[in-house]
Design a protein around this motif. Structure first.
Motif, short mmCIF file in Angstrom:
data_model
loop_
_atom_site.label_atom_id
_atom_site.label_comp_id
_atom_site.label_asym_id
_atom_site.label_seq_id
_atom_site.Cartn_x
_atom_site.Cartn_y
_atom_site.Cartn_z
N VAL A 25 -4.96 8.41 -5.96
CA VAL A 25 -6.31 7.88 -6.13
C VAL A 25 -6.46 6.57 -5.37
CG1 VAL A 25 -7.97 6.99 -7.81
CG2 VAL A 25 -6.64 9.05 -8.35
N HIS A 26 -5.43 5.74 -5.42
CA HIS A 26 -5.43 4.47 -4.67
C HIS A 26 -5.58 4.72 -3.17
CE1 HIS A 26 -3.45 1.25 -2.37
NE2 HIS A 26 -2.49 2.11 -2.10
N SER A 27 -4.91 5.74 -2.66
CA SER A 27 -5.00 6.03 -1.22
C SER A 27 -6.41 6.47 -0.82
CB SER A 27 -3.98 7.12 -0.84
OG SER A 27 -4.37 8.38 -1.36
N LEU A 28 -7.08 7.19 -1.72
CA LEU A 28 -8.45 7.62 -1.45
C LEU A 28 -9.41 6.42 -1.46
CD1 LEU A 28 -10.50 9.89 -0.97
CD2 LEU A 28 -10.59 10.22 -3.46
N ILE A 29 -9.25 5.56 -2.47
CA ILE A 29 -10.09 4.35 -2.54
C ILE A 29 -9.83 3.45 -1.34
CG2 ILE A 29 -10.52 2.24 -3.88
CD1 ILE A 29 -9.86 3.86 -6.40
N TYR A 30 -8.57 3.34 -0.94
CA TYR A 30 -8.20 2.52 0.21
C TYR A 30 -8.86 3.05 1.48
CZ TYR A 30 -5.13 -0.35 3.15
OH TYR A 30 -4.64 -1.27 4.05
N TYR A 31 -8.92 4.37 1.59
CA TYR A 31 -9.57 4.99 2.75
C TYR A 31 -11.08 4.71 2.74
CZ TYR A 31 -11.70 8.70 5.56
OH TYR A 31 -12.47 9.40 6.46
N TYR A 64 -0.41 7.28 4.97
CA TYR A 64 0.56 8.18 5.56
C TYR A 64 -0.20 9.23 6.38
CZ TYR A 64 3.98 6.29 2.23
OH TYR A 64 4.79 5.46 1.51
N PHE A 65 0.43 9.70 7.44
CA PHE A 65 -0.21 10.69 8.31
C PHE A 65 -0.61 11.93 7.52
CE2 PHE A 65 0.21 14.52 10.93
CZ PHE A 65 -0.73 14.25 11.92
N ALA A 66 0.27 12.37 6.60
CA ALA A 66 -0.02 13.57 5.81
C ALA A 66 -1.06 13.33 4.73
CB ALA A 66 1.27 14.10 5.19
N ILE A 99 0.82 -1.22 0.00
CA ILE A 99 0.00 0.00 0.00
C ILE A 99 0.85 1.26 0.00
CG2 ILE A 99 -1.82 -1.23 1.25
CD1 ILE A 99 -1.10 0.41 3.74
N TYR A 100 2.14 1.16 0.25
CA TYR A 100 2.98 2.34 0.42
C TYR A 100 3.67 2.74 -0.89
CZ TYR A 100 2.34 1.49 5.40
OH TYR A 100 1.78 1.30 6.63
N THR A 130 -6.54 0.05 6.49
CA THR A 130 -5.71 0.61 7.57
C THR A 130 -4.24 0.34 7.30
OG1 THR A 130 -5.86 -1.44 8.88
CG2 THR A 130 -7.55 0.25 9.27
N ASP A 131 -3.39 1.10 7.99
CA ASP A 131 -1.96 0.84 7.87
C ASP A 131 -1.57 -0.25 8.86
OD1 ASP A 131 -1.99 2.03 10.36
OD2 ASP A 131 -0.59 3.65 9.84
N ILE A 132 -0.28 -0.49 9.01
CA ILE A 132 0.18 -1.60 9.86
C ILE A 132 -0.11 -1.36 11.34
CG2 ILE A 132 1.99 -2.27 8.25
CD1 ILE A 132 4.00 -0.75 9.91
N ASP A 133 -0.42 -0.12 11.71
CA ASP A 133 -0.75 0.20 13.10
C ASP A 133 -2.25 0.36 13.32
OD1 ASP A 133 1.97 0.25 13.91
OD2 ASP A 133 2.17 2.28 13.08
#
Length: 306
Positions: free
Chosen positions: A222-228, A242-244, A107-108, A233-236
């Motif tokens: 766009v991938h980050s928006l779809i993922y949201y 990413y926080f930003a 995802i990163y 979620t991230d590994i935590d």
């Protein structure tokens, strides 16, 4: 008579000097008009043409050899390409073993860029090896060379972006991992190796090729928006990659998007600058010999007197 003789002497000296100046000026004009003596600082305006989007190059060998090698074949260059591919293979495999986390490794953007480094360097090693054994294998405009041109340019620009964004904006949010080996491998060594490789390869850079790394970053955003939206979620366990790039705070996320796309354009310009610097270094090292006629001093002609 004496005064008239002195005047004639001055006249002929002036005429002789003027003739020399005109001859020298004409020679300088011919040298400047010669494309082989063009300045290494190619005007940027020449890059802003539709033809510069093209991936066609008349010399396929520039994608298969180094700027600095002598002759068409060089075993050291082939070995260098395989060593670079092995370096990134070790990094990617080690990073996946350490941080795979059920597939979240993918995802990163960092790991997208790291994977591109591995693909580009391995692909380049294969092309260099084929060319080493058969210089006529690749024709001008071969599809394999176009893929390599896109991937190498995109990977180089993306590596510089990843390194800059991580150390400028993200490292402070994860200080516990900033000094780890694999973190340095994918956030520092990646750009160092790719920038160094930009000085070693022989292919040209085109400013208009910025559309390729720009597209990759746009796809990731766009991938980050779809993922949201999909609840990823991230590994935590956080609802962002990413926080930003937290879409729960759209102002921050949109600002990060705009900054990332602007930086891609800036680093595309940096990549073009590296290319021009490489050509300048190549020319200054005497690899490009230009025969320029030399003006020889002639003894002063005797001035007639009356």
């Amino acid at each position: 008579m004496w005064l008239l003789g002195q005047w004639n002497t001055c006249f002929f000296v002036s005429l002789h000097f003027t003739t020399k100046v005109i001859t020298s000026s004409a020679l300088v004009h011919r040298v400047m008009a010669n494309p082989s003596t063009e300045s290494c600082c190619q005007p940027l305006k020449e890059e802003f043409q539709r033809s510069k989007f093209s991936l066609y190059h008349e010399d396929p060998g520039v994608f298969c050899r180094s700027q600095w090698q002598k002759g068409k074949r060089n075993l050291i260059w082939v070995l260098y390409r395989w060593v670079l591919a092995a370096f990134f293979a070790a990094g990617v495999i080690g990073s996946m073993r350490q941080d795979f986390n059920g597939g979240r490794w993918f995802i990163y953007l960092t790991d997208w860029g790291f994977t591109l480094c591995l693909f580009t360097c391995t692909y380049g090693a294969v092309i260099a090896t084929i060319y080493y054994f058969n210089q006529s294998y690749f024709a001008a405009g071969h599809r394999a060379l176009k893929i390599y041109w896109i991937s190498h340019y995109t990977t180089s620009v993306l590596s510089m972006l990843i390194t800059t964004v991580f150390w400028a904006a993200l490292s402070s949010t994860m200080p516990e991992v900033a000094g780890e080996l694999y973190n340095l491998w994918c956030h520092a060594f990646n750009s160092i190796c790719m920038v160094f490789d930009c000085f070693m390869v022989a292919y040209p850079n085109r400013l208009m090729h910025f559309v390729y790394p720009f597209s990759v970053v746009l796809i990731f955003l766009v991938h980050s928006l779809i993922y949201y939206w999909a609840g990823g979620t991230d590994i935590d366990g956080n609802r962002f990659i990413y926080f930003a790039l937290d879409w729960a705070r759209p102002g921050l996320a949109i600002g990060f998007v705009c900054a990332s796309l602007a930086l891609i354009c800036c680093f595309s310009l940096v990549a073009f600058g590296i290319y021009r610097l490489r050509i300048s270094m190549y020319n200054c090292c005497g690899k490009k010999m230009v025969d320029v006629p030399t003006l020889k001093a002639t003894p002063n002609d005797s001035c007639p007197t009356v």
